[in-house]
Structure formats: C-alpha cells, structure tokens
Design a protein around this motif. Structure first.
Motif, PDB file in Angstrom:
ATOM      1  N   THR A   1      44.698  33.406   1.071  1.00 28.31           N
ATOM      2  CA  THR A   1      44.604  33.731   2.498  1.00 28.31           C
ATOM      3  C   THR A   1      45.957  34.251   2.964  1.00 28.31           C
ATOM      4  OG1 THR A   1      45.048  31.399   2.887  1.00 28.31           O
ATOM      5  CG2 THR A   1      42.783  32.093   3.121  1.00 28.31           C
TER       6      THR A   1
ATOM      7  N   ASP B   1      45.416  34.992   8.948  1.00 30.07           N
ATOM      8  CA  ASP B   1      44.177  34.182   9.007  1.00 30.07           C
ATOM      9  C   ASP B   1      44.433  32.826   9.656  1.00 30.07           C
ATOM     10  OD1 ASP B   1      43.046  36.216   7.513  1.00 30.07           O
ATOM     11  OD2 ASP B   1      43.565  35.236   5.607  1.00 30.07           O
ATOM     12  N   VAL B   2      45.682  32.380   9.640  1.00 27.41           N
ATOM     13  CA  VAL B   2      45.981  31.011  10.065  1.00 27.41           C
ATOM     14  C   VAL B   2      46.661  30.979  11.431  1.00 27.41           C
ATOM     15  CG1 VAL B   2      47.205  28.894   9.402  1.00 27.41           C
ATOM     16  CG2 VAL B   2      46.214  30.349   7.651  1.00 27.41           C
TER      17      VAL B   2
ATOM     18  N   MET C   1      49.541  33.031   2.376  1.00 34.77           N
ATOM     19  CA  MET C   1      49.695  31.642   2.843  1.00 34.77           C
ATOM     20  C   MET C   1      50.397  30.780   1.800  1.00 34.77           C
ATOM     21  SD  MET C   1      49.206  30.849   5.818  1.00 34.77           S
ATOM     22  CE  MET C   1      49.294  29.086   5.857  1.00 34.77           C
TER      23      MET C   1
ATOM     24  N   ILE D   1      52.607  30.044  13.708  1.00 30.76           N
ATOM     25  CA  ILE D   1      51.980  29.069  12.789  1.00 30.76           C
ATOM     26  C   ILE D   1      52.804  27.790  12.878  1.00 30.76           C
ATOM     27  CG2 ILE D   1      51.432  28.530  10.381  1.00 30.76           C
ATOM     28  CD1 ILE D   1      51.260  31.502   9.828  1.00 30.76           C
TER      29      ILE D   1
ATOM     30  N   ASP E   1      49.008  23.580  11.897  1.00 28.54           N
ATOM     31  CA  ASP E   1      48.088  24.671  11.525  1.00 28.54           C
ATOM     32  C   ASP E   1      48.003  24.779  10.004  1.00 28.54           C
ATOM     33  OD1 ASP E   1      47.655  25.375  14.177  1.00 28.54           O
ATOM     34  OD2 ASP E   1      49.378  26.731  14.226  1.00 28.54           O
TER      35      ASP E   1
ATOM     36  N   HIS F   1      44.687  24.132   7.818  1.00 29.66           N
ATOM     37  CA  HIS F   1      44.180  25.193   6.950  1.00 29.66           C
ATOM     38  C   HIS F   1      43.992  24.670   5.521  1.00 29.66           C
ATOM     39  CE1 HIS F   1      43.473  29.204   5.456  1.00 29.66           C
ATOM     40  NE2 HIS F   1      44.454  29.076   4.580  1.00 29.66           N
TER      41      HIS F   1
END
Length: 769
Positions: A603, A607-608, A719, A746, A750, A754
């Motif tokens: 990811t 996305d986060v 990520m 982030i 978070d 995730h």
C-alpha cells in the motif's frame, strides 16, 4: 510519570533562520511548552534535538568560568548518579520484599515463638535442638493447631491448620486488592506490557508515580504471600522503573526531556531483572531484547552499572542467608551427554506448546473480564481465585509451599544428605558413600508418590495460572511459568534416570551410562524445562539463557538451555508471533509499534493519509492571515495534536508544523503578558510582521514554537517505508506532500490502524481504552 516542566527550545533549523526579536515574547521560555498530554506519544526527534541544543549551550558556557565548567561536569555525571541511586533503592526494596515474603508465607502455617518476626527457617537456625533429619522441626516453631490446641497430629489439627491457611491467604489477597483499588489502580498486573509501551514513547501519567511505587511494593508482598500462582519478578521491573522515574525528577536534564527519561527507564528495567533473579548481565540483555525501544550504547553501559549496583546491594542485604542472590542456586557435578539433547528438545517443544496455550487462554479470559460483568467485581474475583487456590493447594505439599521453594526443590540434585521425598531412592547396602558422585539408584516409594503429587501439581499450576495472571493485584509470570516447566522437567528427568538404570544395556545408554555411574541429573531437566516454558510464554531467547545460567551457576549447561529456549520459541512462533506481553499490549489497545513485526503489504502513503476522499479538508493554519480567534476556534472544534502551517489556503505550500499544546499555552501566555493581544490580532509565523493598517490590533508572532523541519513523505511512498520511518525515528506524525504542496497527514495511530486492517483485525481496537 510526573510531567517535567519542559522548555521550548528552537530546533537547529530555527536557529539558522534566526527568529527576530520583534514582539517575540517567546524569546523568554515559559513553562510547559513542549511537554505532552496524558495518553499521547512523545516526539523522539524533537526531544533529541532539544537535548542536543541544551548540551551545546552547556558546552559553550563551560568555557566562560570555572563555575560553569563545574556545572557542566556535574551535568555529565548526573546520569551515573541516577544509576547509582536506582541500583541502591531497587536493591534495597527487593531485599525487603524477599524477607517479608519469606516471613508472611510461613505465617500461614505457623509462628516462631522465640521471635515472631522470624520465618520458619530463621527460627530453626537459632535452635539447638534441631536434628539433621528433621531440620524443619524445632520446638521454637509451632504450627497454628499446636499453638491453639496442643495437638500436632490427627484430623482435628490438620483441619484447623487447613482452615487457618485459607484464612490467612484470603486476608492477604483481600488487603492487596483493596490497597490497589483504593490508592493506586496502576499497581496491578505485571507492569511489563505498560513499561514496554512507555519506553516506546507513550505517556501514561501516574504509572511510574510515587504512590504506585509504594503500593506496588506493599501489595506485591501480600499477593505473593497469599500463595496465588504468581511471582514477584515482573512487578520488580515495574518497581525499579518507578525508582528510575522518581530520581529523574531530581535532575532537570531528565525531568524536562521525555526522551532522556526513557534512557534512564531502560536502565532501571535492567536493574529490576538484576535483583529479581540475581542476574545482572541477564538484566541488561532482558532490557535490550525484551523491553527497550531505543537503546543507545551509552544506555548499555549505564544499565550495566545500575544492574551491578542493584545486585551488590541485594547481596549485602543477603535475604536468603546463603550468600546467594536467589533462592534456587544449584551446583551440579555430572556432565551431560549428547543423547540427552533429545529429552531437552522435547522439553523445548512442551515449553512452546504451553506458551501458546497459556497466551491464548489467558488473553481469552482477560478479554472476557473486560467485556462482561466480571470486570466490575475485581475484589470478588481475587478472593474467589485465592480461595480456590488455597483449598486445592494445601493438601499437596508441592503446591502448599511457595513457588520459589518448589522450584528450588525441583532444581536440587539429590546429594547424600538430602531428606526430600524426591530423593527417596533405594540405596545399595554395599555402596560406600562419597559425598558428590552418587550412582544412579532405583526409585523408592517416596519418589513414586512424589511423581503423582507433581503430576497433580502440574495440572493445577497450568490451569490456575491462566486465571491468576491479569487480576487486579501485582502478578508476575516468570515464576509460575518456570514452575510449570520445572515440574514437567523433573518428571522427565526421573523417567530418563530410571530408564538408564534399568536398561543400561540399550544402545542409547550403552556408550555413556555404565552400571554404578551417576549418569542422569533430574535437577538439570527441571532447569531446562523451566527455561523452555518461560521462553514459550515470553519469547525471550538470549537473555533467558543468560538469566538461567546466572540463576543456577551452571555454565556447562548452556547448550541444553540454548537448545530448549530456541525450540520453545520456534514451536510457539509457529502458532502465533506474539508473546504474552505483546498480546496484553494489543488487548489494552496501547499504540505500540513492535520493531519485530514485518509489514509486507503493497500500500502507499496516499491510501493511509487523512483526510480521505469524503472527509472534510485538513485543518491547517496560514502563515500570516489567521487571527487569534480563528486559532482558538480551531483548537476548540478539533482534538488534533497539532496543525500544519501553510503559506496560504490557495497554494497549500507547507511551511512547518505546530503542536496544539504549544499553541494553546502560547496564546494563553500572550494574553496575560503582552498588551494589545485581542481576539482579532493576527497570528503570524513569518520572520517579519505582515504589513497591516495602523488601526489593526497588535499582531502576535509565534515563529518560535513552529517546527520548520517536520518530517514529510510524498504521496507515493510505500507504506513499508513509512512504517519503518515511524519505528526507527519514533515519529508522532508525518506530513504527506506532492511537489511541496500539502496533501494530508499520517499519525502513529493511522499506521497502527492500517496494520491491524491488513491483518484482518478490528482497526478501532488501536486506541488506548
């Protein structure tokens, strides 16, 4: 953890930018800037940079005068002074706890008439009427039934002793849980999961406070003496960390910097294990392998020193009267043979399976306690478990005595002078009796009845420990785990010994076990089993082996211990990577990023990051158009820990990041100290004041609290890299940009959410609850 009154110091970048003095009231530092709220994460980078600045200031000043030079030397030595104090206090407390536990455990069975503050052993030391065979019986020590009725034997005396044993156990545990509940709720449990979380940069105020230290020390004695299946080793780490925190508050270098404070706490954890097991080097390795998050080389030396002082202090108190630091010190005389690695590895497998079973069952029970009515009655739960433990433990001599004594007996090698049931072998009448090397002998009736009792004790310990660990009293896990392993090991050891005796012509025994030789040491198997079970539960390896051989002085048995520890870790890891402490951290929802977890999903940061697609836009401040009223509204309407500062809302170009707490304090301070600051005053973060009409109220310059070098990643950063950055740099938050434009943020939570999502867990469980 009492908050140190922090002082905001400019980061190196700010110093280069040279904050101007125009109306910058913040040039005079004011209290509480750069400290943290409860249940928040510290910013490691910021703490490190503040410490570097402080150090630079002291070094430059030291050249000015002799007095400043002396001050700089005192500052350099303060770390070692703190270590010395931690070692002295934790060693003293451990000695006092050992002596008190010894006395109160014996108090459940009887009392010393010549001096009631003597334990059973101390009472009979002073007696002249003790014989060697009945060394536990002396006229000065009387059981309760004998004292009250004058009878020592018979059903009446047994029932009375049984009843009083249960009564004392209930009284001790009731006192322990009541004190914890009323005075220091944080004094319950082992404390190691929370210490790990605190060392990773989380703040739990009061967890290492003075009240917690006092109540934990007192209730630990009560809880262990009540006969519950728990140990004092884990809580001693918590006690030592409380000592560390106490002494940090004496030196501003540590009290004002949360990062430096954690270096001291890492060393304090080492001192805790050092006095718990009398294993100074094992303590340092335990701190490094198991609890610490950030462990620079300097901390390694200081841990070593603190552990040394703590062990030395405990040795001078000599709580066991045998000049040893622990109750179960043993010396074996026979070597081990290659063929014995098979039972050692099997014990490792048992340890791994027990570790998995215990962790899963205990977590399921603790989750049930959290989510049902059960959690509302902690006192009742403790009393019920103590009652059941005492009722079932008394009839069996191996569960009646304290767990440390049980382990000591299981580790013991049967010499010529032993009077224990486990040493009831049938002697060969023709045998001359050298003291050391007694050949293997057939087991007598005492050994067989001891085996039955041990088998029952094993089942009892396995089941009762699951329900005991995690109750609202101080409870360590090391000793019960070692007891389970030691019982299993001793049973295996006796079985192998008897096989070698009766079948010495088998191929496996032929090469190394001649008739009349002393081949197998059952005590060694108990030691290996203890290491295997402790490793299975905690997943320690290196520190575990070092602790075990420091405990037992058995240097030549490192290979069996290593084999068992590695096997138990492999077996337990096959069923799940988390040890008991990591599982409790997850259960409590602490924001802990484990360095050992691997993140392999593909990811990206985009996305986060927040805001997500349908979220409201990111809450930001502009560099020179926001008013004091806007800032106060933003703080009131949101609960974020900080805000990015941008050039303007149109360009979204990032300037820096400002902490919510600093902002609140700065505005509050400005309203008190600076004339002309009103709600419509413009707040600016630039070098020079913006051009404003003369009729406007006086602007407020806050560049000093702005972090001009916040950590940023681009939106296409994988990520995997982001998780690594958070782990290794201990970040609180990270800003996401594209070509210098701010896109989102982030935070550590978070990242944790995730990771939980990717592992199909409930992402909402990652909140401190």
């Amino acid at each position: 953890m009492e908050a140190g009154e922090g002082v905001s110091s400019a980061t190196p970048t700010e110093e280069m930018n040279g904050a101007g003095n125009l109306m910058d009231f913040l040039d005079e530092p004011f209290p509480d800037v750069a400290t943290y709220e409860d249940f928040h994460t510290i910013d490691w980078l910021r703490e490190k940079s503040r410490d570097t600045d402080r150090h630079r200031k002291i070094t430059s000043k030291s050249k000015e005068s002799i007095w400043e030079l002396i001050k700089s030397l005192l500052d350099a030595w303060s770390g070692w002074v703190v270590m010395l104090l931690i070692g002295l206090l934790s060693g003293t407390l451990a000695g006092v706890i050992d002596l008190a536990v010894d006395w109160m455990t014996d108090l459940k069975e009887g009392v010393c008439l010549s001096a009631f503050w003597y334990s059973h052993e101390q009472c009979c030391w002073t007696s002249n009427e003790t014989t060697f065979d009945d060394r536990d019986k002396c006229p000065q020590w009387q059981k309760w039934a004998e004292l009250m009725t004058g009878h020592t034997e018979g059903a009446g005396a047994y029932v009375l002793n049984y009843f009083l044993y249960i009564l004392w156990a209930l009284l001790f545990s009731f006192l322990a849980v009541s004190l914890v509940r009323v005075f220091a709720p944080y004094a319950c449990g082992s404390g190691i999961p929370e210490i790990k979380t605190i060392l990773s940069g989380f703040i739990i105020r009061g967890y290492l406070g003075k009240w917690t230290l006092l109540i934990k020390t007192v209730t630990l004695v009560l809880a262990v003496s009540s006969g519950l299946s728990l140990g004092k080793e884990g809580p001693l780490v918590h006690v030592a960390c409380c000592c560390g925190n106490l002494f940090c508050s004496l030196f501003s270098k540590y009290s004002k910097n949360e990062g430096k404070r954690r270096e001291v706490l890492s060393a304090a954890a080492a001192a805790g294990v050092s006095v718990a097991f009398g294993a100074p080097i094992g303590g340092v390795l335990f701190s490094l392998e198991e609890v610490s998050y950030y462990f620079p080389l300097k901390t390694l030396w200081r841990s070593f020193f603190a552990a040394l002082v703590a062990a030395f202090t405990l040795r001078s108190i000599n709580p066991f009267g045998n000049s040893r630091l622990v109750l179960f010190y043993v010396e074996y005389h026979t070597p081990w043979y290659m063929a014995e690695l098979v039972p050692f590895i099997l014990l490792g497998v048992f340890g791994g399976l027990w570790g998995t079973l215990f962790t899963r069952a205990n977590i399921a029970w603790c989750r049930r306690r959290k989510t049902t009515q059960l959690g509302k009655y902690p006192v009742l739960e403790v009393i019920a478990v103590t009652g059941i433990t005492a009722v079932l433990a008394y009839p069996n001599p191996y569960t009646r005595c304290s767990t440390s004594e049980l382990i000591a007996e299981l580790f013991n090698d049967c010499g010529a002078l032993e009077s224990s049931q486990l040493c009831d072998y049938i002697n060969n009448p023709n045998m001359s009796r050298p003291v050391d090397d007694i050949p293997d002998r057939p087991a007598g009736p005492g050994v067989y009845s001891a085996l039955w009792q041990l088998a029952l004790a094993l089942v009892f310990k396995i089941i009762i420990t699951i329900f005991t660990f995690g109750m609202k009293i101080p409870s360590g896990l090391f000793i019960p785990s070692m007891a389970v392993g030691a019982i299993a090991g001793r049973i295996v050891g006796i079985a192998v010994e008897q096989m070698a005796y009766h079948h010495h012509d088998w191929i496996i025994f032929k090469n190394w076990c001649r008739p009349g030789a002393d081949c197998v040491t059952p005590g060694l198997y108990a030691m290996v089993g203890a290491a295997a079970c402790l490793g299975g539960v905690t997943r320690m390896t290196v520190s575990l082996v070092v602790i075990m051989f420091e405990l037992t002085g058995g240097l030549e048995y490192i290979v069996p211990l290593m084999a068992a520890a590695v096997t138990s870790k492999w077996v337990a890891d096959a069923f799940g990577k988390e040890g008991i402490y990591e599982s409790h951290i997850q259960l409590n929802g602490y924001p802990y990023l484990d360095v050992r977890d691997e993140f392999t999903h593909r990811t990206l940061a985009t996305d986060v990051m927040r805001p997500r697609r349908n979220d409201p836009p990111l809450a930001v401040l502009t560099q020179d158009t926001t008013t004091v009223e806007d800032v106060e509204t933003l703080i009131k309407d949101t609960d974020y820990n900080g805000f990015p500062v941008v050039v303007s809302r149109e360009s979204e170009r990032l300037i820096g990041f400002v902490q919510r707490r600093d902002l609140t304090l700065a505005i509050k301070n400005a309203r008190q100290k600076q004339d002309g600051v009103v709600s419509s005053s413009v707040v600016y973060f630039t070098e020079d004041a913006p051009q404003l009409p003369a009729s406007n109220p006086q602007p407020l310059k806050l560049r000093r609290i702005l972090n001009l070098s916040p950590f940023t990643v681009t939106d296409h950063t994988p990520m995997e890299t982001v998780v690594d950055i958070f782990r290794k740099l201990g970040l609180r938050q990270c800003l996401v940009t594209r070509s210098g434009r701010l896109l989102g943020i982030i935070t550590k939570k978070d990242v944790l959410r995730h990771m939980a999502q990717m592992m199909n867990q409930d992402p909402e469980s990652i909140m401190f609850n």
